[in-house]
Write a protein that holds these residues in place. Structure first.
Motif, mmCIF file in Angstrom:
data_model
loop_
_atom_site.group_PDB
_atom_site.id
_atom_site.type_symbol
_atom_site.label_atom_id
_atom_site.label_comp_id
_atom_site.label_asym_id
_atom_site.label_seq_id
_atom_site.Cartn_x
_atom_site.Cartn_y
_atom_site.Cartn_z
ATOM 1 N N VAL A 267 0.849 -1.200 0.000
ATOM 2 C CA VAL A 267 0.000 0.000 0.000
ATOM 3 C C VAL A 267 0.881 1.245 0.000
ATOM 4 N N PRO A 268 0.402 2.346 -0.575
ATOM 5 C CA PRO A 268 1.194 3.576 -0.574
ATOM 6 C C PRO A 268 1.311 4.139 0.835
ATOM 7 N N ILE A 270 1.002 7.022 1.746
ATOM 8 C CA ILE A 270 0.024 8.052 2.041
ATOM 9 C C ILE A 270 -1.256 7.457 2.629
ATOM 10 N N THR A 271 -1.609 6.228 2.213
ATOM 11 C CA THR A 271 -2.788 5.619 2.847
ATOM 12 C C THR A 271 -2.474 5.267 4.295
ATOM 13 N N LEU A 272 -1.231 4.859 4.553
ATOM 14 C CA LEU A 272 -0.873 4.555 5.943
ATOM 15 C C LEU A 272 -0.916 5.814 6.798
ATOM 16 N N PHE A 274 -2.727 8.288 6.253
ATOM 17 C CA PHE A 274 -4.143 8.589 6.391
ATOM 18 C C PHE A 274 -4.756 7.768 7.512
ATOM 19 N N VAL A 275 -4.353 6.491 7.570
ATOM 20 C CA VAL A 275 -4.807 5.644 8.674
ATOM 21 C C VAL A 275 -4.370 6.271 9.984
ATOM 22 N N PHE A 303 6.583 1.547 7.860
ATOM 23 C CA PHE A 303 6.690 1.522 6.405
ATOM 24 C C PHE A 303 8.119 1.206 5.985
ATOM 25 N N THR A 366 8.088 14.302 3.300
ATOM 26 C CA THR A 366 7.319 15.412 2.718
ATOM 27 C C THR A 366 5.844 15.061 2.607
ATOM 28 N N LEU A 367 5.521 13.745 2.633
ATOM 29 C CA LEU A 367 4.122 13.363 2.458
ATOM 30 C C LEU A 367 3.262 13.812 3.635
ATOM 31 N N SER A 369 2.805 16.559 4.570
ATOM 32 C CA SER A 369 2.095 17.794 4.230
ATOM 33 C C SER A 369 0.678 17.479 3.765
ATOM 34 N N ILE A 370 0.458 16.241 3.286
ATOM 35 C CA ILE A 370 -0.868 15.902 2.772
ATOM 36 C C ILE A 370 -1.846 15.657 3.910
#
Lengths: 426, 404
Positions: A267-268, A270-272, A274-275, A303, A366-367, A369-370
Motif C-alpha cells: 500500500v502507498p 500516504i494511505t498509511l 491517512f490511517v 513503512f 514530505t508526504l 504535508s498531505i
C-alpha cells in the motif's frame, strides 16, 4: 676491414608527441569528440547547458533579497528572482510555528544530533557511544519540553532493569532466560507503578523544566528531520528482526512477518499516513488520543522497516549457506551466530540498499504535508497563501529542493564511501 | 544391556524455554497467542468505537448517489452516478497515470542509464546530474514543481487569439499547450473504422507468426530474412490499403480556439500531465541506475569472449550482454513500476482525481465511511501490488540461470 662511413652514436631524441595527442586537446578528442556521433552529442549537450545557464544565471544572480513583498520585486525588475521570500520566511521554513524565543532548542537538538552521529560514523570515537544512546531522550525533551525527569525516567527504568538482571543472574537465578524474564517483569512493574511517583519526587527535589511546545507547532525542516531521523533509528532494528523472522523456520513467526512486510509494501505510504491521522482512533480504546507526530513517526517507521527487511533479506540470501553451517558447527547459538557471523556480513552486503531506504524515508517525510502537517512542502503552500508572496514558486521550491538534495546526496555519498572502505575482496 | 536403553529424561516445565527441542514450538505458541490477542483487542476497540459513534460497518454507500463531479474521466460519469462508479473512474485514472508513467519512465530511464555509461564525458556528467537530481529530491516536490511549470509558464488560451497572437500552436497548428491543459488532435472513428482495426490486429498477428517462422528458419538453416523490415511491411501495407478502400474512415479532430477556450481535440489537464511526467522522470532516475548497474554487472570477459568468437558489436549487445543484463535489470525495474503506481496516490497534491481522490477522498468525506473506504482503497493497491510481484516471481522462475 670494411670502412664504416658513419655510425650514429646517439639515438635521435624523441620528438614531442603531436599536438593533438597531449594535454587538453587529447582529453577533448578522447572524451568529447571520439567519433562523429559523440561530437554531435557533445555539441548538443553544450547547446543545452548554455541555453539553461543563460536563463538561470542572470535570473538567480541579480535576485532581490531585501524586498518586502513579491509586488516590490516585480516593480524593481520582473525578470530576476525574488529571494526576499527566503529572507522573510527562512525561520518558518526551518522551524515551522515553533515559538520564536525557543529557536535555540531545535538548533541545539540539531547540533547535538550531528555530535551524536559522530561515534557511529567514526570508529575512533566509539567510546562516546553513550552519548548517542542518551541522545534520543535528550532530543525529545529539548523539542517538546516539559519536565526533564519524565523523559529521564525511561532511562532510569532501563538502568534499573539492567541492574536487576545483573544482580539476579549472578546471585539468585541460575539460567539466563529466567533472570532475563524476571528482570523484564520487574522493569515493567517499575514503569507501571513506581515511575510516576519517582518523577513527581524528582521534580519536587530538582525541578528542571522547559516550556511545553505542542506537536502541531513543529514544522519546517525541524519536522522533516524529527520524523526522518526517528524513523531511520527505529526502522533499522525492526527491519533486522522482520528479515530474520521472514527467514525463520518457525512457520507462525514466518507467516506473521511475511504478511506484515507484504501488506506494508503493497500500500502507498500516504494511505498509511491517512490511517494514522483518521483511522487510528477506531483501533485504540475509546478516548485515547495520542500525539499526531508520534503517530506519523510510527507509521513511517513501520513503512520503512518493511522495506528494510526486504533489503536485509537480500543480504542474508547473498551469504553462502556454509556461513550458517560453520557457525553452527562452532557451537554458537542462533543469536550468537547472527550477531557475530551472519549479520556483520549480511549488513555489509546490503549497505547500498539500507542507505537507499533511509534516503527514501527522508524524502517521504514530505508526504506529511498531505495530512496537513507543516513540513517544508506544506509550508511552501502556506507561504504562497500569504497575499505578500502570492504567486512565488521557484525561489521556494529551489530552496527546499536544495536542502533535501544536500541531505540525501550526502547520505548516498557516505554509503559509497562506506562500501569502498568495508570492501574486503580483491 | 542393549544400547536402546537411554536414561528416561523427566519432562520439566523449564525445558519449554531452555530445550531446543521444545523452544521453537513454545515460542510459536506464545507468538500466536499474543498475535490473536492483539487482533481481537483491535477488533474489540473498533466495535466499541463504532458503537460509540453510532456507526456500523456496511458497504451500502457504494450504491448511493455520489453527487460530485470528476473532471477527468475515461468512462461516462455524472454526479448522479454511484460511489462505486466514482471509485471505478478513480481506479481507471490511477491506471492511466501508472501506465503512461511507466512507459515514459522506461524509455527515459533506459536512455539515461546507457548514456551515463557513455565515453562522452559531458554527456555522462549531464546524465549524472539528471539522475542524482531526480533521485535526491522528494517526488512530491517534483510533482508540485512540474505542475507550477505547466500552470504558470504556459500561455493562457486567450494568448492564441487575434491576428498577431502572443502564442502559437505547435506541430502545424495541431497541439496547443495552454495553462488550462494541453490540447491534442483526437482520432474520430468514422464508418468502417472497425474494419480497419480488425485489419490492423490481423496483420499484427500474422507479423507475429512471421517472426516465429523466420526464427525457426534461422535456427534450422542459419540463414534468415530481414525480419524487422518484412514485419513492418506486413503490418503497414494491408492497413494502408484498407484505409483507402474503406474511404479514410479515421480522421482527426483538431483543437481550435472558440471564445476563451479551445474546443474539440483531446484535452489533457495540467494535473494529469504534471503528475505523469513528474512520476515518470522521478522513476526514470531509479530505472537508469538499475540499467547501469545491470550492464556493469556483466563482466568484461563476456564481451571479450564474444568478440574473440568473431561476433560484431551489435550482435554482442543483442545476443550476449542484453540477455544476461536483462535478468538483473527486469525484476527491480518491475518493482519500480509498482512504486510509481503507489506514488500516483500523490495525485491529491495537484488535484487529479485518482482512486485516492475519489474513493479515499470525496467519497470518504461525504459518507463518513472511513473504515470501509480505506479498506477498499488498501485492497485495490494490495491487489495491484500482489499482481505485480507475481509477475516478478514468474519472471525470476522462468529466467533464472539453470544451475549445473
Amino acid at each position: 676491414m670494411t670502412k664504416i662511413a658513419y655510425v650514429r652514436e646517439k639515438g635521435i631524441p624523441p620528438s614531442p608527441p603531436p599536438l593533438t595527442e597531449v594535454g587538453i586537446i587529447r582529453w577533448v578528442r578522447q572524451n568529447l569528440f571520439s567519433s562523429w556521433f559523440n561530437g554531435i552529442l557533445t555539441l548538443f549537450s553544450l547547446y543545452f547547458i548554455i541555453l539553461i545557464l543563460a536563463d538561470f544565471i542572470p535570473w538567480a544572480w541579480g535576485g532581490h533579497w531585501q524586498t518586502k513583498s513579491l509586488r516590490e520585486c516585480l516593480d524593481l525588475d520582473p525578470n530576476v528572482a525574488c529571494f526576499s521570500v527566503l529572507t522573510a520566511r527562512w525561520k518558518q521554513l526551518l522551524f515551522g510555528l515553533y515559538p520564536a524565543e525557543e529557536y535555540w532548542r531545535p538548533t541545539l537538538t540539531f547540533i547535538l544530533l550531528l555530535l551524536s552521529i559522530v561515534p557511529i560514523l567514526v570508529p575512533k570515537y566509539l567510546k562516546f557511544f553513550w552519548f548517542s544512546a542518551i541522545y534520543p531522550g535528550l532530543a525529545i525533551w529539548l523539542l517538546w519540553g516539559g519536565s526533564f525527569w519524565s523523559v529521564a525516567i525511561v532511562y532510569i527504568g532501563l538502568i534499573f532493569g539492567f541492574a536487576t538482571y545483573v544482580i539476579l543472574s549472578s546471585k539468585f537465578l541460575k539460567t539466563t532466560s529466567m533472570a532475563l524474564s524476571a528482570s523484564i517483569v520487574l522493569t515493567v512493574l517499575f514503569y507501571l507503578f513506581f515511575s510516576s511517583l519517582l518523577v513527581r519526587f524528582l521534580s519536587f527535589l530538582l525541578p528542571i523544566n522547559l516550556p511545553f511546545v505542542d506537536s502541531l507547532q513543529l514544522g519546517g525542516f525541524t519536522l522533516s528531520i524529527v520524523v526522518g531521523v526517528s524513523g531511520i533509528v527505529a526502522s533499522f532494528p525492526i527491519g533486522i528482526l522482520l528479515a530474520l523472522g521472514r527467514q525463520s523456520n518457525l512457520p507462525v513467526i514466518k507467516m506473521i512477518c511475511v504478511g506484515f512486510i507484504e501488506f506494508i509494501r503493497g500500500v502507498p505510504l500516504i494511505t498509511l499516513l491517512f490511517v494514522a491521522s483518521v483511522l487510528l482512533n477506531y483501533f485504540l480504546p475509546p478516548g485515547t488520543n495520542f500525539d499526531i507526530v508520534l503517530r506519523v513517526v510510527i507509521m513511517v517507521t513501520l513503512f520503512s522497516a518493511a522495506y528494510m527487511a526486504e533489503v536485509i533479506r537480500g543480504g542474508l540470501a547473498g551469504l553462502p549457506l556454509g556461513q550458517h553451517e560453520a557457525s553452527a558447527s562452532l557451537g554458537l547459538t542462533y543469536w550468537q551466530s547472527q550477531r557475530l557471523v551472519i549479520m556483520p556480513q549480511a549488513l555489509k552486503i546490503s549497505i547500498p540498499g539500507i542507505v537507499n531506504t533511509f534516503i527514501g524515508l527522508f524524502k517521504d517525510t514530505t508526504l506529511v504535508s498531505i495530512i496537513s502537517l507543516r513540513d517544508p512542502v506544506g509550508l511552501a503552500s502556506t507561504i504562497r497563501a500569504d497575499s505578500k508572496w502570492n504567486g512565488i514558486y521557484w525561489e521556494l521550491y529551489i530552496a527546499i529542493g536544495l536542502m533535501f538534495f544536500v541531505f540525501c546526496f550526502g547520505m548516498s555519498q557516505y554509503s559509497q564511501y562506506l562500501e569502498r572502505k568495508l570492501k574486503t575482496d580483491n | 544391556m542393549s544400547s536402546s536403553n537411554f536414561p528416561k529424561e523427566k519432562f520439566r516445565w523449564g525445558m519449554l524455554l531452555s530445550d531446543t527441542r521444545y523452544r521453537g514450538t513454545s515460542l510459536q505458541v506464545i507468538t500466536f497467542i499474543i498475535f490473536v490477542a492483539v487482533f481481537f483487542w483491535l477488533v474489540d476497540n473498533t466495535l466499541k468505537n463504532l458503537a460509540l459513534m453510532g456507526k456500523d460497518v456496511s458497504f451500502n454507500f457504494l450504491g448511493m448517489r455520489a453527487g460530485y463531479d470528476i473532471n477527468q474521466r475515461l468512462i461516462s460519469y455524472t454526479n448522479d452516478s454511484t460511489h462505486a462508479r466514482a471509485a471505478l473512474v478513480g481506479i481507471l485514472n490511477t491506471l492511466v497515470v501508472a501506465f503512461f508513467g511507466c512507459v515514459i519512465a522506461t524509455i527515459v530511464g533506459v536512455l539515461a542509464g546507457i548514456l551515463r555509461l557513455s565515453k562522452n564525458w559531458i554527456v555522462a556528467k549531464l546524465m549524472s546530474i539528471y539522475i542524482e537530481g531526480f533521485r535526491n529530491i522528494p517526488v512530491l516536490l517534483w510533482i508540485v514543481m512540474i505542475f507550477a511549470l505547466f500552470t504558470e509558464f504556459t500561455p493562457a488560451p486567450k494568448a492564441f487569439k487575434g491576428d498577431d497572437p502572443q502564442a502559437s500552436m505547435l506541430l502545424f497548428d495541431s497541439v496547443a499547450i495552454t495553462n488550462r491543459g494541453t490540447y491534442l488532435p483526437i482520432p474520430i472513428m468514422g464508418e468502417g473504422a472497425y474494419w480497419l482495426l480488425i485489419c490492423l490486429s490481423l496483420s499484427i498477428i500474422s507479423a507475429f507468426y512471421f517472426v516465429r517462422y523466420s526464427r525457426k528458419v534461422k535456427k534450422d538453416t542459419g540463414k534468415g530474412f530481414p525480419t524487422f523490415w518484412i514485419s513492418i511491411c506486413i503490418i503497414a501495407i494491408p492497413c494502408i490499403i484498407a484505409f483507402f478502400v474503406f474511404g479514410k474512415p479515421i480522421s482527426f479532430g483538431y483543437p481550435y480556439l472558440k471564445g476563451f477556450n479551445f474546443k474539440d481535440g483531446l484535452h489533457l489537464r495540467n494535473s494529469l500531465l504534471a503528475l505523469t511526467l513528474a512520476l515518470a522522470f522521478y522513476t526514470s532516475a531509479f530505472i537508469a541506475e538499475i540499467v547501469r548497474s545491470g550492464i556493469l554487472a556483466i563482466s568484461k570477459g563476456q564481451t571479450e569472449a564474444a568478440s574473440a568468437l568473431g561476433l560484431r558489436p551489435n550482435k554482442i549487445m543483442n545476443l550476449i550482454i542484453l540477455p544476461q543484463a536483462l535478468r538483473v535489470i527486469v525484476p527491480p525495474m518491475i518493482s519500480q513500476y509498482l512504486n510509481l503506481t503507489k506514488n500516483s496516490s500523490l495525485a491529491i497534491a495537484v488535484g487529479y482525481m485518482d482512486v485516492r481522490g475519489t474513493l479515499g477522498g470525496i467519497t470518504l468525506n461525504q459518507t463518513g465511511r472511513e473504515l470501509e473506504s480505506m479498506l477498499l482503497l488498501m485492497g485495490f493497491y494490495l491487489s495491484v501490488s500482489l499482481l505485480i510481484s507475481s509477475v516478478i516471481n514468474y519472471f525470476n522462475r522462468s529466467f533464472q540461470i539453470v544451475g549445473r
